[in-house]
Write a protein that holds these residues in place. Structure first.
Motif: not given
Length: 219
Positions: A56-57, A63-65, A81-83, A73-76
């Motif tokens: 997920g990370i 896609y963020r890169q 997507i990961t946890a 919006g990183y934490i959101a």
């Protein structure tokens, strides 16, 4: 007390419903003295959850890169997507694979456990992030104007082609990711089955010794 499933109830047996049987067998696994006998049963769900967290990370970061989001919006985006894939993978594997195995629900079909485990692993660690990852990145890129993207309300085909274009360079990594997930789930599920057979064999040996000792004491 060994857990027994069958139509013929042995004499002096304690009748348990499914919830009670589940609690009992997990208590046995948790309290088992020799951890090498039950390590896969105890830790496989969490290891598989960790693998899907890493996947997920990777998907989220790619896609963020690509859309130059930086910290927007990183934490959101990390939590869903990961946890969530990690948590859901661990819960579903423990309940639908490991617990079923311990309760002998599909004792005649070991391959069913590996197929189910693989489906959970790929579904939670690949399909789930591959839907949320691009959507979240597109939403934040549109909100913060970090990259030129098609309007979200335009023809869906245009948006699909845009996503396919930015995903194409990552195809090799995604393929390796899926193969790794399938291999990990298959290997760990195999060791869970070995642990289950070993655990049941040792429980039966202990009960046989207890019964023999009781017989000697009575005589």
């Amino acid at each position: 007390m060994a857990l027994y499933k069958g139509k013929e109830v042995p004499k002096d047996a304690v009748i348990l419903d499914e919830l009670e049987a589940t609690q009992y067998i997990w208590n046995v696994v948790s309290d088992w003295e020799n951890q090498s006998d039950v390590w896969a049963l105890q830790y496989a769900p969490f290891v598989l959850g960790g693998i899907n967290a890493v996947c997920g990370i990777m998907i989220n970061r790619y896609y963020r890169q690509k859309l130059k989001l930086g910290t927007y919006g990183y934490i959101a985006s990390v939590v869903p997507i990961t946890a969530m894939p990690a948590l859901l993978t661990s819960l579903f594997h423990r309940h639908l694979v490991t617990t079923d195995m311990l309760l002998m629900k599909k004792e005649s079909c070991p391959i069913c456990y590996e197929l189910r485990s693989g489906a959970i692993q790929v579904g939670m660690g690949f399909a789930y992030p591959m839907v949320l990852g691009p959507l979240a990145a597109l939403m934040y890129a549109n909100r913060y104007n970090t990259a030129r993207i098609p309007e979200l309300t335009e023809n869906p085909r245009i948006m699909f082609n845009f996503l396919r274009k930015i995903t194409r360079p990552y195809t090799g990594t995604l393929t390796f990711m899926v193969l790794g997930q399938v291999a990990a789930s298959s290997i760990l599920t195999y060791f869970e089955m070995k642990n289950n057979f070993k655990l049941r064999g040792k429980i039966m040996e202990i009960e046989a010794k207890l019964i023999a000792n009781e017989g000697n004491n009575d005589s």
